[in-house]
Enzyme design. Structure first.
Site, PDB file in Angstrom:
ATOM      1  N   GLU A 113       0.859  -1.182   0.000  1.00  0.00           N
ATOM      2  CA  GLU A 113       0.000   0.000   0.000  1.00  0.00           C
ATOM      3  C   GLU A 113       0.895   1.232   0.000  1.00  0.00           C
ATOM      4  OE1 GLU A 113      -3.537   2.313   2.462  1.00  0.00           O
ATOM      5  OE2 GLU A 113      -2.553   0.585   3.375  1.00  0.00           O
ATOM      6  N   GLU A 120       4.842   5.201   3.507  1.00  0.00           N
ATOM      7  CA  GLU A 120       4.252   6.514   3.773  1.00  0.00           C
ATOM      8  C   GLU A 120       5.375   7.518   4.037  1.00  0.00           C
ATOM      9  OE1 GLU A 120       2.340   9.682   4.237  1.00  0.00           O
ATOM     10  OE2 GLU A 120       0.977   7.969   3.980  1.00  0.00           O
ATOM     11  N   ASP A 159      -1.711  12.084  -4.005  1.00  0.00           N
ATOM     12  CA  ASP A 159      -1.629  13.516  -4.277  1.00  0.00           C
ATOM     13  C   ASP A 159      -1.802  13.723  -5.780  1.00  0.00           C
ATOM     14  OD1 ASP A 159      -0.908  16.199  -4.655  1.00  0.00           O
ATOM     15  OD2 ASP A 159       0.537  16.141  -3.008  1.00  0.00           O
ATOM     16  N   LYS A 183      -1.627  21.072 -10.729  1.00  0.00           N
ATOM     17  CA  LYS A 183      -1.040  22.055 -11.641  1.00  0.00           C
ATOM     18  C   LYS A 183      -0.213  21.348 -12.716  1.00  0.00           C
ATOM     19  CE  LYS A 183      -0.906  25.780  -8.241  1.00  0.00           C
ATOM     20  NZ  LYS A 183      -0.048  26.743  -7.499  1.00  0.00           N
ATOM     21  N   ASP A 227     -10.548  10.786  -5.981  1.00  0.00           N
ATOM     22  CA  ASP A 227     -11.681  11.674  -6.220  1.00  0.00           C
ATOM     23  C   ASP A 227     -11.341  12.704  -7.294  1.00  0.00           C
ATOM     24  OD1 ASP A 227      -9.819  12.968  -4.502  1.00  0.00           O
ATOM     25  OD2 ASP A 227     -11.331  14.500  -4.098  1.00  0.00           O
TER      26      ASP A 227
END
Length: 311
Positions: A28, A53, A103, A107, A139
């Site tokens: 993950e 992470e 993330d 831009k 999303d």
């Protein structure tokens, strides 16, 4: 439960080295506070879940969660996902990769920072088993379409757009955005074939030091000095004087790996030692050796001479 690459006896490690047993391996990337990781590990106790992470605070929260829930089939790595994929997973051993809400770097000038680019998909194919998959939930429609196009460009995957599984919508941010009425996108990227270009792990070294003859200089004017290396960049941030010599706080950046470590310059029985301090368990790579070499160059400029070089 926390994987520290410098402390691993075998490099790269095998699944048995990390988990103490064999089983389906899942990576993950970006586990956040670990709530999805924990749910996955609970629901599939036969699976072995490796999480990566970059946020130290998130790693700490997730580590506490795993220990509190007694989840023995989870290992956490503090660092970038591509580093874990390259160096903690052997070729052809990975069953699945899960990327929840990466993330999006919306831009246009930042799109090269996105994780799911063509180069990543190509490299991923060397670690996935045949039929292994990456599951993406996001999303951000722009990122989702971007990832689909990047994967399609490789010709290595079959892409299936599906409704997102409910479990993937129970992450910290998914719950927040669900309440806000956002739309979610989900796809499975299933490996069909492997990219022919090899992707070897970083080379890990046992030592990075030199012995020099001569006298310690009175000072080392190195603060905030950047050094370009073949593998990346090193920045000497601060220099502290101790009883035996100097400690140099050094920032080293290379592909998918950033480290802050201590270099030391001190007197020894055989001369002046310049090398990596073991404090913090640094991973000694080519870039770290390059940083030590740059430090040795500065000492040579002060009139010291190298008598033994392991940089």
């Amino acid at each position: 439960m926390l994987v520290v690459p410098a402390r691993l006896h075998r490099w790269p490690p095998e699944v048995q080295d990390l988990f103490g047993r064999e089983g389906p391996l899942v990576l993950e990337i970006g586990f956040g506070d670990g709530r999805f990781t924990a749910e996955l590990a609970r629901s599939r106790p036969d699976w072995l879940v490796l999480g990566a992470e970059v946020s130290a605070a998130s790693v700490l929260r997730a580590l506490r969660r795993m220990r509190r829930e007694g989840l023995a089939n989870v290992r956490l790595y503090h660092g970038q996902g591509p580093f874990a994929l390259r160096n903690l997973v052997l070729p052809g051993t990975l069953d699945q990769v899960i990327v929840n809400f990466p993330d999006p770097w919306p831009k246009k000038r930042h799109q090269e920072r996105r994780l799911l680019r063509e180069a990543f998909f190509r490299r991923l194919s060397t670690r996935l088993k045949s039929g292994g998959s990456l599951l993406l939930t996001t999303d951000h429609e722009g990122y989702f379409r971007f990832a689909l196009e990047e994967a399609e460009r490789t010709g290595l995957y079959r892409v299936e757009v599906r409704p997102p599984p409910e479990a993937h919508l129970r992450t910290k941010y998914a719950l927040k955005w669900k309440e806000a009425g956002r739309t979610f996108f989900h796809a499975a990227f299933i490996k069909l074939r492997e990219d022919p270009a090899p992707w070897p792990p970083l080379r890990r070294y046992d030592v990075a030091h030199a012995l020099l003859s001569g006298e310690l200089p009175q000072d080392l004017a190195l603060e905030k000095t950047a050094v370009r290396l073949k593998e990346g960049v090193a920045v000497f941030l601060e220099v502290a004087r101790g009883k035996e010599g100097f400690y140099v706080l050094t920032h080293v950046e290379e592909e998918d790996l950033t480290q802050d470590l201590l270099l030391e310059v001190r007197k020894s029985a055989r001369g002046v030692y310049a090398g990596v301090s073991r404090f913090g368990s640094p991973l000694i790579t080519e870039a770290v050796k390059g940083a030590v070499r740059a430090l040795v160059d500065r000492l040579e400029a002060h009139g010291l001479e190298v008598v033994q070089d392991h940089t």
